[in-house]
Design an enzyme around this catalytic site. Structure first.
Site, PDB file in Angstrom:
ATOM      1  N   THR A   1       0.814  -1.215   0.000  1.00 38.98           N
ATOM      2  CA  THR A   1       0.000   0.000   0.000  1.00 38.98           C
ATOM      3  C   THR A   1       0.853   1.273   0.000  1.00 38.98           C
ATOM      4  O   THR A   1       1.901   1.330   0.632  1.00 38.98           O
ATOM      5  CB  THR A   1      -0.923   0.003   1.240  1.00 38.98           C
ATOM      6  OG1 THR A   1      -1.687  -1.198   1.228  1.00 38.98           O
ATOM      7  CG2 THR A   1      -1.856   1.199   1.245  1.00 38.98           C
TER       8      THR A   1
ATOM      9  N   GLY B   1      -4.079   2.418  -2.667  1.00 39.58           N
ATOM     10  CA  GLY B   1      -4.698   1.605  -1.616  1.00 39.58           C
ATOM     11  C   GLY B   1      -5.396   0.431  -2.256  1.00 39.58           C
ATOM     12  O   GLY B   1      -4.766  -0.559  -2.646  1.00 39.58           O
TER      13      GLY B   1
ATOM     14  N   ARG C   1     -26.011  -9.856  34.060  1.00 43.40           N
ATOM     15  CA  ARG C   1     -26.643  -8.558  34.281  1.00 43.40           C
ATOM     16  C   ARG C   1     -28.127  -8.714  34.614  1.00 43.40           C
ATOM     17  O   ARG C   1     -28.890  -9.292  33.841  1.00 43.40           O
ATOM     18  CB  ARG C   1     -26.482  -7.702  33.019  1.00 43.40           C
ATOM     19  CG  ARG C   1     -27.163  -6.362  33.060  1.00 43.40           C
ATOM     20  CD  ARG C   1     -26.614  -5.507  34.164  1.00 43.40           C
ATOM     21  NE  ARG C   1     -27.057  -4.119  34.031  1.00 43.40           N
ATOM     22  CZ  ARG C   1     -26.875  -3.215  34.995  1.00 43.40           C
ATOM     23  NH1 ARG C   1     -26.278  -3.549  36.129  1.00 43.40           N
ATOM     24  NH2 ARG C   1     -27.277  -1.981  34.807  1.00 43.40           N
TER      25      ARG C   1
ATOM     26  N   GLU D   1      -6.240  -5.966   3.887  1.00 45.63           N
ATOM     27  CA  GLU D   1      -6.139  -7.076   2.924  1.00 45.63           C
ATOM     28  C   GLU D   1      -7.335  -7.081   1.965  1.00 45.63           C
ATOM     29  O   GLU D   1      -7.915  -8.109   1.661  1.00 45.63           O
ATOM     30  CB  GLU D   1      -5.939  -8.414   3.646  1.00 45.63           C
ATOM     31  CG  GLU D   1      -4.623  -8.374   4.406  1.00 45.63           C
ATOM     32  CD  GLU D   1      -3.961  -9.713   4.639  1.00 45.63           C
ATOM     33  OE1 GLU D   1      -4.206 -10.649   3.874  1.00 45.63           O
ATOM     34  OE2 GLU D   1      -3.172  -9.792   5.593  1.00 45.63           O
TER      35      GLU D   1
ATOM     36  N   SER E   1     -14.093  -4.573   1.983  1.00 46.92           N
ATOM     37  CA  SER E   1     -15.273  -5.363   1.613  1.00 46.92           C
ATOM     38  C   SER E   1     -15.697  -5.072   0.182  1.00 46.92           C
ATOM     39  O   SER E   1     -16.133  -5.965  -0.548  1.00 46.92           O
ATOM     40  CB  SER E   1     -16.436  -5.046   2.557  1.00 46.92           C
ATOM     41  OG  SER E   1     -16.168  -5.577   3.829  1.00 46.92           O
TER      42      SER E   1
END
Ligand SMILES: Cc1cc2nc3c(=O)[nH]c(=O)nc-3n(C[C@H](O)[C@H](O)[C@H](O)COP(=O)(O)OP(=O)(O)OC[C@H]3O[C@@H](n4cnc5c(N)ncnc54)[C@H](O)[C@@H]3O)c2cc1C
Lengths: 378, 261
Positions: free
Chosen positions: A122, A127, A266, A361, A364
């Site tokens: 990168t 990118g 809780r 890596e 999405s």
């Protein structure tokens, strides 16, 4: 698909994570560093070279074993994936493309946990569009001279050496052509790393720029073929994505475990919040997604072990598992109410750590690009 | 040095179920693990081996075929070899009978310098097999070993007492029983796991170890269990350490986390 040895690897990884990683996770989040002793133990038990063959100092294990260790480690501490990097992005370039000498010199110590290596692809301007590399390598006698800047490089400040991608031919028609991979040692003149980035999460995984200024790299340190660096990077990413998918699975499992524990503890309106159907449904949804991610991760790991091409499936596993991690961490935090927003609770850290998973890596979006393109061309 | 470690596979649960008729343990459906004290014995053996290169560590167990898993775990931690004493006719053995079988198995292994065993197994809690085995092998023993190091061909061991310890020098062959204070057992290694499944584990039955039927098994066992029960578990306590200030801080934080304050 699993054999008894995989069950045993899980037991080993779980015990290691419970005893070595869980107790220091808060500290690592605060300091950004794993104690040297932990690195040493990772090495001693062969976890730094799970998938590296024996002749190169590793354990000669399979990807399922690596995925199992990743899952168990990251269920306790998401950033601990950086302790295992030699198995994936850091080691794979040497393993799959290195000459025998390069493997001896760089892969063996990495597999044995004696060195740390980075993967420098990168750049500020490259990118998702990683082919847009502007780092250049100029041929000069028996060496190449590198100039440029890599950004967001995991282990940048700690690495002993790095694989750096640079343009050796700026005249190619396709911009992904003419990129070459180089093995660069951090001790060489002209190599420097930037200041560690301050990040939202995975503080234990240190990130920085790597700056290359008139750095001479001898030609024997060209990794793979000249001009084929982009192909090298892409082919390594398949296995890399399975690893991040397994890391994501661990993160999601950790977040789910915290939710289950908290929901039982809780008490509100006179009963544990686990008695409310809404809590049960949330946990049901979380657990279902975690299980789906698990099936995807191990099925891809198994395919990798059978040497099948997994580009599409690896992208699917990375996409689904990483998005699941973020979603489950988010829901788990909600179940924790205000307490989940506090540092005292593990979910606060998991929530921050998980957010990296759909980004590095390959984001999405890039995974969807890969999946869509592969399906439509069939 | 030839080192033998006696290990036992035990149910991983404080809630052990017992057969009301025979008083023996029901193992089905409960996860089985390496008995914790035996892990300490194995760790001590592996450390001794590292201190004297050329040594071998052999793990011996008497148990059902499933004990194979536990033996592989010992191999994955670093043991060289494993022997499973397995025969229907061993079933129901008490400590007297068990030590008979183990002694016969160990004798068959040939010359042994050090036998290490755990102090006791969590499923029986008798702490008898180690000492009985030493008697049967006719070697000196030190029980409750909390430290052990080789010294001029002998072993220097610390024996734990309620209010202190004894420092004992002991020659070989000998038998030691380990307590958990002895060491921190190592993990299995990734390589070790892979190798463990490539090794052959020797399986010896009654006839292999040349023992008469009246020395082993339920009928040969002088112990009769009248009643077995699981004591009510005590709550697991937490001990905070540090300066009063830190401890107070940690205590308050913990109580807050549990929503008690
Ligand atoms: C903590 C951390 C560690 C890292 N470690 C390393 C490392 O060790 N080595 C290394 O080489 N890199 C590393 N990276 C870099 C990482 O892989 C990149 O950040 C990632 O690939 C995204 O690139 P970018 O940040 O430039 O985002 P951009 O590419 O600028 O993306 C911005 C947004 O645009 C979207 N987008 C971009 N292109 C498209 C498109 N064609 N279609 C649809 N949407 C698109 C992206 O999905 C994203 O949402 C690391 C990053 C981080 C944060």
């Amino acid at each position: 698909m699993f054999e008894k040895k995989h069950e045993m690897i899980r037991k080993l990884a779980r015990e290691f994570a419970e005893r070595e990683l869980a107790p220091i996770a808060v500290e690592v989040d605060r300091t950004g560093l794993y104690p040297k002793a932990v690195w040493e133990k990772v090495a001693r038990y062969g976890l730094s070279g799970i998938t590296i063959p024996r002749e190169y100092g590793g354990a000669g294990g399979d990807y399922k074993s690596l995925a199992i260790v990743m899952e168990e480690f990251c269920a306790k501490d998401v950033s601990s994936a950086s302790l295992l990097m030699g198995n994936s992005l850091s080691g794979a370039p040497y393993l799959y493309f290195g000459t025998e000498e390069q493997k001896r010199k760089y892969l063996v110590p990495l597999a044995e946990g004696r060195t740390i290596a980075s993967f420098g692809l990168t750049e500020p301007g490259a990118g998702s569009d990683s082919g847009a590399t502007s780092t250049v390598a100029r041929e000069d006698g028996d060496a190449y001279v590198l100039n440029g800047r890599k950004t967001f490089i995991t282990m940048g400040p700690l690495c002993d050496y790095a694989v750096i991608f640079a343009k050796t031919d700026t005249g190619c028609k396709r911009k992904t052509d003419g990129i070459t991979a180089f093995i660069v040692e951090s001790g060489w003149k002209g190599f420097s790393s930037g200041k560690p980035e301050e990040k939202l999460g995975i503080h234990g995984s240190i990130t920085s720029d790597i700056i290359l200024e008139d750095l001479r790299v001898p030609k024997e340190n060209v990794l793979g073929e000249v001009g084929k660096g982009f192909h090298l990077a892409m082919s390594i990413l398949d296995a890399g994505r399975v690893t991040v998918a397994a890391q994501s699975l661990g993160a999601a499992k950790g977040a789910l475990d915290e939710a289950v524990k908290y929901a039982k503890e809780r008490v509100q309106f006179g009963q544990p919040i686990a008695r409310f159907q809404n809590t049960q449904f949330a946990i049901a949804d979380m657990a279902t997604k975690v299980e789906a991610a698990r099936q995807l991760v191990y099925s891809v790991a198994d395919k990798l072990d059978r040497k099948e091409k997994v580009t599409t499936e690896a992208a699917m596993a990375k996409l689904f598992a990483s998005e699941t991690a973020v979603e489950v961490a988010n829901k788990s935090l909600q179940i924790h109410g205000g307490y989940g927003y506090m540092r005292e609770y593990a979910i606060e850290r998991i929530y921050r750590d998980a957010r990296i998973l759909p980004i590095y890596e390959g984001t999405s979006e890039i995974q969807r690009l890969v999946i869509g393109a592969n399906i439509l061309k069939r | 040095m030839n080192i033998v470690v006696c290990a036992k596979q035990v149910p991983n649960s404080t809630q052990v179920k017992t057969n009301p008729q025979t008083g023996t343990i029901i193992r089905e459906g409960v996860e089985s693990v390496l008995n914790p004290d035996d892990a300490n014995a194995l760790e001590a053996a592996l450390a001794l081996k590292e201190a004297s290169p050329g040594s071998t560590v052999t793990v011996v167990t008497m148990g059902p075929p499933q004990a194979d898993d536990m033996l592989r775990e010992c191999l994955a931690m670093g043991a060289d070899d494993a022997v499973l004493l397995c025969d229907r006719r061993f079933a129901g053995s008490d400590t007297w009978a068990t030590s008979n079988a183990l002694a016969a198995g160990i004798r068959k292994l040939g010359q042994v310098d050090v036998v290490l065993a755990g102090r006791q197994a969590t499923d029986g809690d008798t702490a008898q097999v180690g000492p009985q085995l030493a008697e049967r092998l006719d070697v000196p023993q030190v029980t409750y070993v909390m430290a052990c190091e080789p010294k001029d061909g002998k072993l220097l061991v610390k024996r734990q007492l309620e209010d202190g310890y004894e420092l004992i020098e002991i020659g070989t062959p000998c038998l030691l029983t380990a307590v958990k204070e002895l060491n921190e057992p190592r993990y299995m290694s990734v390589r070790g796991v892979y190798d463990a499944y490539d090794k052959d584990i020797r399986v010896w039955g009654l006839d292999d170890i040349g023992l008469a039927q009246d020395r082993v098994g339920l009928d040969a066992s002088p112990t009769h269990v009248f009643r077995s029960f699981t004591p009510d578990p005590k709550g697991k306590g937490v001990i905070l350490e540090g300066s009063p200030r830190d401890v107070a801080g940690a205590l308050a934080a913990d109580l807050r986390r549990r929503h008690l304050i």
